[in-house]
Scaffold this active site. Structure first.
Site, short mmCIF file in Angstrom:
data_model
loop_
_atom_site.label_atom_id
_atom_site.label_comp_id
_atom_site.label_asym_id
_atom_site.label_seq_id
_atom_site.Cartn_x
_atom_site.Cartn_y
_atom_site.Cartn_z
N CYS A 26 -12.68 -33.13 19.22
CA CYS A 26 -11.90 -33.91 18.27
C CYS A 26 -10.59 -34.26 18.96
O CYS A 26 -10.55 -34.48 20.16
CB CYS A 26 -11.68 -33.12 16.98
N HIS A 542 -27.31 -7.23 20.55
CA HIS A 542 -28.01 -8.48 20.24
C HIS A 542 -29.48 -8.16 19.93
O HIS A 542 -30.25 -7.80 20.81
CB HIS A 542 -27.93 -9.43 21.44
#
Length: 619
Positions: A26, A542
């Site tokens: 952005c 994980h």
């Protein structure tokens, strides 16, 4: 600044090309969608030269660069094949409805902001030219078209962005929303006597410059697309699927979602008028003082629908844009004071450039994340001075008549046809915000970092730094067989790019705390945990490989981000058999993500382990 080096270091710290689903940018930030962000060490990312700060929001890992973000983005794209379209954000965890709605609006609006800011600045230039050229000047008329086009077709821009946000096909969403502003559709619905579709009256609305109808349409179409995907045969998907999506979505858009969005937009505008009429001064003060914190969450762009609704009224917009003008200039003035007063060469450089971007361009993230927030007292000065200036703006009832990112260069947006002194009042408030903030920042002072340190570390960071490197035994978070991390069928883990550790082939679907400490990160899909021990070990657990794609299915978290944990505490449950049945590798990498803080990390491999058996020893 050599952004090629910055990009290479970012790629490494973010887990390599295989961990990056997409990247876009952005005005000031690189926005990454990662396969797995639980193992990313924010401190290591922030330490990269050229990086101002980081943020995790809406399924995105945002890296704040500043005004030259496009240069860094272009260098990053040279390093691999990334989907520059940004992809869909990961689904957000359940939260209160207000935060979910604001996140949806903000996530849909953020990619569109450069277009409307650019068009807004053209409108500012057009106002200035209007003081010089006659009203019937062809140049002025064409400039007006250039400045207004992005706003007129705003629903189309938002449709594409929202389509990506909600995971639908953005081109199909754009095609449907564009129908709402098609000249023939406008003529048909606006004709005397109206028009109906399948016997249902079609309500006439002006959808140009609207936002909420496009976001609602994109959201609903994401579900319509999934439904059509299920019912269409494989051999017809290329032609039948898009046709059905358009045929089903378009009537829903102009019969239901468009009118509903227009009613909501009108309601927001009415609410703003009510606030302006009854709580005007208080609203100025609160919004101006709180603006830095609103910017921190990225929610300032979520107010855009309210802003555009108010700009359509004769009174103009007197909530967000005046508050942003005051806060932006205050942020720039605080950075200017720091740049002049600081003895730290890096702080002087960052603060100086941040001051210019905030004061003249209305871009405050570099100053906020790189200067005032780390130094703390300048941020207090910004909030205090902004609140005082907000009081003055409230008394003067300053309002904006057009849109641009508020700054000194954008002051003409406060030229108001019905309030001749409005522009002068805005200039007075701008001067007060700059002078007052500069003086307050200078008087309050700040703890000037030693040259090379960059900023004052927070107490938690000091504690973490002091503890890192101390010897600690880490217990097994799950029962199973311990294997070498290099045997994991995922290069990100096997190569050790995320850190050293071990992997466990689980025998049961429960994960327990391996030490006393804190749950620093809990993945949105609950498949991964980032923990930090009281001894300074930063640990990633994980569960499975690529299990982020399950989007939380078969997982249940018993811990929240920031929560204190005790050794042996149940943190996570998962359905081991169901995950394996869906074809996912269930191996559990257990990685020390701050491995560089330790001279030696010794894993225990090749044997069965029970919960809390020592699997890693640090030294």
């Amino acid at each position: 600044m050599d952004y090629s080096t910055t990009a290479k270091q970012l790629l490494e710290k973010l887990g390599g090309e295989k961990n990056i689903v997409s990247v876009t940018h952005c005005m000031t930030r690189l926005r990454f969608v990662l396969k797995d962000e639980a193992g990313i060490n924010d401190g290591q990312v922030k330490a990269i030269s050229g990086v101002v700060g980081t943020m995790r929001k809406g399924g995105q890992y945002q890296v704040i660069i500043g005004n030259e973000v496009a240069k860094c983005y272009n260098e990053f794209l040279k390093l691999g094949k990334f989907d520059g379209q940004g992809g869909a954000s990961a689904p957000a965890k359940g939260g209160n409805p207000v935060s979910v709605i604001l996140d949806a609006i903000s996530g849909s609006m953020s990619p569109v902001i450069p277009a409307i800011i650019g068009a807004g600045m053209v409108q500012v230039l057009n106002i200035i030219l209007g003081w010089i050229l006659p009203a019937d000047s062809p140049t002025l008329q064409l400039m007006s078209v250039i400045g207004n086009t992005a706003f007129y077709f705003l629903p189309v821009l938002v449709a594409f962005s929202a389509g990506r946000k909600f995971g639908g096909n953005p081109f199909l969403v754009t095609a449907v929303v564009a129908i709402l502003i098609h000249p023939n559709f406008v003529a048909l619905t606006g004709a005397e006597g109206g028009i109906n579709f399948l016997g249902i009256p079609v309500t006439s609305f002006d959808y140009s410059s609207s936002i909420i109808p496009a976001i609602l349409t994109a959201w609903v179409m994401s579900y319509i697309e999934k439904l059509v995907e299920k019912i269409t045969p494989a051999f017809t998907k290329n032609f039948l699927k898009p046709m059905l999506i358009i045929l089903v979505s378009t009537p829903v858009a102009f019969l239901l979602l468009g009118p509903l969005g227009s009613f909501i937009g009108g309601g927001l505008a009415s609410a703003l008028v009510f606030i302006q009429s009854h709580f005007s001064i208080a609203a100025y003060i609160i919004m101006a003082a709180a603006m830095p914190f609103i910017v921190m969450t990225g929610m300032h762009w979520a107010f855009i629908p309210v802003v555009f609704g108010a700009l359509e009224t004769p009174a103009g917009e007197s909530l967000m844009l005046p508050a942003m003008l005051i806060s932006n200039l205050a942020q720039g003035a605080a950075c200017l004071a720091v740049a002049i007063k600081s003895k730290n060469s890096r702080i002087k450089q960052v603060a100086g450039s941040s001051s210019v971007s905030a004061i003249f361009a209305g871009v405050t993230e570099p100053g906020l994340y790189g200067v005032t927030m780390p130094l703390k007292r300048p941020l207090i000065a910004v909030c205090l001075s902004s609140g005082i200036t907000g009081l003055i703006a409230g008394i003067m009832n300053v309002s904006a008549s057009s849109f641009a990112s508020p700054s000194l260069l954008a002051l003409p947006i406060f030229v108001h046809a019905e309030k001749s002194n409005n522009f002068v009042m805005a200039c007075i408030c701008a001067a007060i915000a700059i002078v007052l903030t500069f003086v307050v920042t200078w008087v309050m002072g700040f703890a000037d970092p030693e040259d090379g340190s960059g900023s004052d570390p927070a107490p938690a960071d000091e504690k973490k730094t002091a503890l890192a490197g101390k010897a600690q035994a880490i217990g097994a978070p799950v029962a199973g067989k311990a294997i070498a991390l290099s045997r994991v069928n995922d290069e990100t883990f096997a190569s050790g790019v995320l850190g050293k550790g071990i992997a466990i082939e689980p025998a049961a679907g429960k994960v327990y705390a391996p030490f006393d400490g804190k749950a620093e990160t809990v993945a949105d899909s609950c498949h991964a945990l980032g923990l930090i021990s009281d001894g300074g070990v930063e640990l990633l657990i994980h569960v499975g490989l690529e299990t982020v794609r399950l989007k939380g299915k078969h997982f249940r978290s018993h811990v929240e981000e920031g929560q204190r944990i005790s050794k042996g505490q149940l943190l996570l449950e998962f359905d081991l058999a169901a995950i394996a049945k869906e074809g996912f590798d269930t191996v559990i990498p257990v990685v020390i993500t701050n491995s560089d803080d330790y001279e030696e990390i010794t894993p225990v491999e090749g044997r069965a382990v029970n919960v809390q058996d020592t699997i890693i020893q640090t030294a």
